[in-house]
Design an enzyme around this catalytic site. Structure first.
Site, short mmCIF file in Angstrom:
data_model
loop_
_atom_site.label_atom_id
_atom_site.label_comp_id
_atom_site.label_asym_id
_atom_site.label_seq_id
_atom_site.Cartn_x
_atom_site.Cartn_y
_atom_site.Cartn_z
N GLU A 101 0.80 -1.22 0.00
CA GLU A 101 0.00 0.00 0.00
C GLU A 101 0.84 1.28 0.00
O GLU A 101 0.42 2.30 -0.56
CB GLU A 101 -0.97 0.01 1.18
CG GLU A 101 -0.34 -0.05 2.56
CD GLU A 101 -1.40 -0.03 3.65
OE1 GLU A 101 -2.23 0.91 3.65
OE2 GLU A 101 -1.41 -0.94 4.48
N SER A 158 0.16 6.67 8.95
CA SER A 158 1.55 6.32 8.67
C SER A 158 2.27 7.57 8.18
O SER A 158 1.71 8.35 7.40
CB SER A 158 1.64 5.23 7.59
OG SER A 158 1.27 3.97 8.11
N ARG A 168 9.42 4.46 6.26
CA ARG A 168 8.33 4.77 7.19
C ARG A 168 8.97 5.22 8.50
O ARG A 168 9.67 4.46 9.16
CB ARG A 168 7.44 3.55 7.42
CG ARG A 168 6.20 3.84 8.27
CD ARG A 168 5.36 2.58 8.44
NE ARG A 168 4.10 2.87 9.12
CZ ARG A 168 3.93 2.90 10.44
NH1 ARG A 168 4.97 2.66 11.24
NH2 ARG A 168 2.74 3.16 10.97
#
EC number: 2.7.1.33
Length: 548
Positions: free
Chosen positions: A313, A370, A382
């Site tokens: 994703e 996120s 991330r």
């Protein structure tokens, strides 16, 4: 076929294959015997029934064992001639062989070369003529019939199986055409199955030719009409018409890109619709991202006969964002910011050019949050995240106010006053906390006033919804600001469906970034907030085709 007995050692017995060849050559000497030969191998002469015990599968091995006796310069075996008859689309006609009934052969060739005659049969007869056989003389009054019929396993196969439906043949033609042009067959979808919402993008081709429209199968027309002629699907499905990208060129085709969303809890209805519309006859694989691509994979396979090509994703998010920003929003920039965010009277939306976006801090605000540090198209990490996101806001609002939808919660929040619920700095200090630059209007404790029974009795549901929204937004903004400072990045891009029709949160984030950084950090927003993951999945569909 019963096996032949091997000759005893020292015996003068002539091998069976040799006897057969001699017999066939002798019979080929006269036209009359040629007719008898055709009857012996079990081929109808003038429509008569085949003789029992002389069926084609038994006679075929004899023909393959015989040596070529014709006048052709090609000395290949009967096997090779039969193979030519089976494989060649334009079988060559054998030249007349002297003394072998040329007149009969001419009748035979004329019949097989007539319109509608099977090519495989013509090639098979030519193969026989090359190997020393000729058909019986045909009557001039009766139309000549083919003398030899290949076994089913040697018959030339059409491009599409004879029993296939016209729709299936059309689908196969479309797939072959798409393969030649390095693009997938229609329809083109990309899906992002999130924890709260499913985001779907659909490319509607607008350059369909008359030939394509004529060959287009009915269920493909039905899907296109259903998706593009409606703005609502059932009770909860919505097409965001205001986000439609028009006159877009994707994978060599011109068309419009549509943006559709529905709650994840209604996924079973979407899968059932795919089954009813026979979507698997058009596609066998859907490109999907998000956690739901894993959760619903088995349901797609069992109910709709569809495979999900699962994609990361965050990869899809970045690729989709960069693509949409590059094509723009129907002639306008995709990215924007709020000018003068600390002054409510002067605060206004302004376009922002994101041509050189790196580095940027990308804050994806969905059910959870996120935060990514993006240094190039393929280089990102991330940094962190938080469980307090859009799902938290909606869940708490449902508990506290009794609302049922995101839109209802936002509508209530727009009418409420969070200061009735939160404890502010001025409630503690009586004013500003000047030493650390804290204004009296800053929130010192979210929901802090709810400890008081009097306060609880005086507040409204709208106040609770507003306080919930402010609490979640401030928490996200605080984390994003700290990450930007740690990564030394001055552009913070906020995306995700938490921001859809959520002007309150966007202005709060813009204010927080500008105020706490003393103007050093700029909060950026994008028009297609939550659809970038689905766009990235669609782009992956094109990459799959290029790879194949």
């Amino acid at each position: 076929m019963r096996g032949r007995r091997a000759p005893r050692p020292g015996s003068t017995e002539v091998p069976a294959a040799a006897r057969d060849a001699d017999t066939l050559r002798a019979r080929a000497a006269s036209p009359v015997r040629g007719a008898q030969l055709a009857e012996d191998v079990g081929t109808p002469t003038g429509g008569g029934e085949e003789r029992r015990g002389h069926q084609l599968p038994t006679a075929a091995p004899r023909l393959r064992e015989s040596k070529p006796q014709g006048g052709s310069e090609d000395r290949g075996t009967a096997d090779r001639d039969l193979q030519r008859g089976c494989q060649s689309r334009s079988p060559r006609t054998a030249p007349p062989v002297p003394g072998m009934g040329d007149r009969g052969a001419q009748h035979e060739r004329a019949a097989l070369q007539s319109p509608g005659a099977p090519e495989g049969a013509a090639a098979a007869v030519n193969g026989l003529l090359h190997n020393g056989f000729h058909p019986s003389a045909a009557s001039s009054r009766d139309p000549p019939a083919p003398r030899f019929q290949l076994p089913s396993e040697l018959q030339p196969q059409p491009l599409f199986a004879q029993h296939d439906s016209p729709a299936k043949k059309c689908r196969l033609r479309r797939r072959m055409d798409s393969g030649r042009k390095n693009r997938p067959p229609f329809p083109w979808f990309g899906m992002d199955i999130g924890g709260t919402l499913v985001k779907l993008v659909y490319f509607e081709p607008k350059d369909i030719t008359a030939e394509e429209e004529q060959e287009e199968v009915e269920n493909l027309k039905s899907i296109r009409k259903y998706l593009t002629s409606n703005t609502a699907y059932g009770k909860t499905g919505i097409r965001d018409v205001h986000l439609e990208l028009k006159n877009l060129t994707m994978c060599g085709r011109k068309g419009n890109l549509h943006f559709i969303r529905f709650p994840t809890c209604a996924m079973h209805l979407f899968i059932q619709m795919g089954s009813e519309k026979n979507f698997s006859s058009l596609h066998t694989t859907l490109c999907a991202t998000g956690g739901g691509a894993f959760k619903f994979e088995e349901d797609f396979r069992m109910i709709a006969d569809l495979q999900l090509h699962k994609l990361d994703e965050l990869d899809c998010l970045i690729q989709g964002l960069l693509y949409v920003d590059s094509v723009g929003f129907n002639g306008k920039p995709e990215c924007y910011y709020f000018e003068n965010p600390t002054n409510p009277e002067l605060c206004q939306k302004k376009p922002y050019c994101l041509d050189n976006p790196y580095p940027m801090l990308l804050v994806n605000m969905g059910s959870g949050v996120s935060i990514l540090a993006v240094y190039s198209k393929d280089n990102y990490k991330r940094v962190t995240g938080t469980s307090l996101g859009g799902g938290t806001f909606l869940g708490l609002c449902c508990l506290l106010t009794g609302c049922e939808t995101f839109e209802e919660a936002l509508d209530m929040a727009a009418k409420g006053d969070s200061t009735n619920v939160d404890k502010l700095v001025k409630d503690i200090y009586g004013g500003d906390y000047e030493r650390f630059g804290l204004q009296g209007s800053a929130v010192a404790s979210s929901f802090g006033n709810m400890m008081s029974k009097e306060k609880r009795e005086s507040i409204s549901k709208e106040d609770l919804a507003r306080a919930t929204l402010v609490t979640i937004t401030n928490n996200i903004g605080s984390i994003a600001r700290m990450c930007a400072l740690n990564e030394n990045i001055d552009r913070v891009v906020f995306v995700g469906n938490f921001l859809r029709i959520n002007m309150v949160s966007m202005k709060l984030l813009a204010y927080a970034m500008d105020f706490w950084s003393k103007g050093q950090l700029k909060a950026l927003f994008l028009e297609h907030e939550g659809y970038f993951g689905a766009v990235g999945a669609l782009l992956e569909l094109f990459k799959m085709t290029d790879t194949q």
